[in-house]
Scaffold this active site. Sequence first.
Site, PDB file in Angstrom:
ATOM      1  N   HIS A  13       0.846  -1.197   0.000  1.00  0.00           N
ATOM      2  CA  HIS A  13       0.000   0.000   0.000  1.00  0.00           C
ATOM      3  C   HIS A  13       0.880   1.245   0.000  1.00  0.00           C
ATOM      4  CE1 HIS A  13      -2.962   2.952   1.533  1.00  0.00           C
ATOM      5  NE2 HIS A  13      -3.852   2.136   1.014  1.00  0.00           N
TER       6      HIS A  13
ATOM      7  N   ASP B  82      -5.381  13.367  -8.903  1.00  0.00           N
ATOM      8  CA  ASP B  82      -5.238  12.160  -8.080  1.00  0.00           C
ATOM      9  C   ASP B  82      -6.631  11.586  -7.860  1.00  0.00           C
ATOM     10  OD1 ASP B  82      -4.640  10.144  -6.297  1.00  0.00           O
ATOM     11  OD2 ASP B  82      -3.630  11.414  -4.841  1.00  0.00           O
TER      12      ASP B  82
ATOM     13  N   ALA C  72      -9.235   7.812  -7.615  1.00  0.00           N
ATOM     14  CA  ALA C  72      -9.501   6.378  -7.685  1.00  0.00           C
ATOM     15  C   ALA C  72     -10.407   6.130  -8.880  1.00  0.00           C
ATOM     16  CB  ALA C  72     -10.183   5.892  -6.406  1.00  0.00           C
TER      17      ALA C  72
ATOM     18  N   LYS D 209     -16.888   3.311 -17.974  1.00  0.00           N
ATOM     19  CA  LYS D 209     -15.644   4.038 -18.215  1.00  0.00           C
ATOM     20  C   LYS D 209     -14.663   3.832 -17.057  1.00  0.00           C
ATOM     21  CE  LYS D 209     -17.900   7.575 -21.045  1.00  0.00           C
ATOM     22  NZ  LYS D 209     -18.232   9.017 -21.199  1.00  0.00           N
TER      23      LYS D 209
ATOM     24  N   GLY E   4      -5.426  20.121  -8.128  1.00  0.00           N
ATOM     25  CA  GLY E   4      -4.288  20.364  -7.247  1.00  0.00           C
ATOM     26  C   GLY E   4      -4.390  21.653  -6.466  1.00  0.00           C
TER      27      GLY E   4
END
Length: 353
Positions: free
Chosen positions: A118, A176, A178, A228, A310
């Site tokens: 991880h 960033d 998931a 997607k 960001g």
Amino acid sequence: MQLSVSPIALRHFARACFSAVGVVHDDADWAATAMVEADLQGLSTHGTMRLKAYIEGLQSGKINSRPHMTWNRTGPVTAILNGDNGLGCVSAKLAANFAVDLARTAGLGAVAVYRGNHAGALSLYAEWATHYGMIGLCCCNTHPAVPPTGGRKPFFGTNPIAFAAPTNAEYSLSVDLATSVVARGHIIQAARRGEAIPEGWAVDSEGRATIDPKAALDGSLLPMAGAKGYALAMMIEVLAGVLSGARVGDEVGSMFGEGDEPPGNGFFYLAINPEHFVGQAAFVERIQRLMDDVHAVPLAEGSERIYVPGERRFLAKQLRRATGIPISEEVWDDFSALAQALDVHLPECTQAR
């Protein structure tokens, strides 16, 4: 009630915990730094709320406290790193740094990692390249939590991906995310607090929609954007798992479950040197123009500001450096238990405003 801890005190505490279970000084220092950096940026699901799980993983053997990481230089711009099941944040940093070194002269640097573990917030490693004026891309495969579209059994992980580019601003252009609707840490947080989760985040073990976080943890998270998100998860599985030689799909274990078997997942890192394309100065100037143009787009009704990826994390970091990092009661209870079990001092805290 929520508590507040200074970033420096929190970093010292986390480093002391890692050192107490046998992690060498440099690795303990970076692991603590990476977790606190995630907290500073508002990425609490990948910050020190994971400290207890990391320490338990080190104690059980899921994480190797003193890994012997080895390199295989496979070509002019490619390499593979055996992470030896050590702390994922350590092997991810090594991969990012080596990819940047390759890209200095060759223009590109690509590193695959197996037995990686991880890694926490991937944005830290994508942004590593930006400190050297380069673009960074990082992805990893993780423990099954998401079914393929049409399925009800988890097969893919949340399989995050991060991308960052250098700018003239005080922060990088940094993505960033998931490939699931949300990171699994949000479900874990809700379960600990006894809170419901929003509809559309997850299904139970029978494939039925649920707002119960415990049922979601026993079931599956949903892929972002439907098919997607599933397709992106598959892409990352190929880059981080198949290409690296790591475990793939439902072979990947969990660092947070029972047992002592390491996850065996992988990472993929790519560094791109703009000097070998449009040139460093031109690239940064064009990025800044892009960001300025995005900020200048007329606002939709009800919107006060447009952010680029960001920017929110940068603003959160500025605020938390000044006011401290908020720590929930549940996480503070974990800290208290760790301090007692490992004989380390708890950081000083104040009640958050």
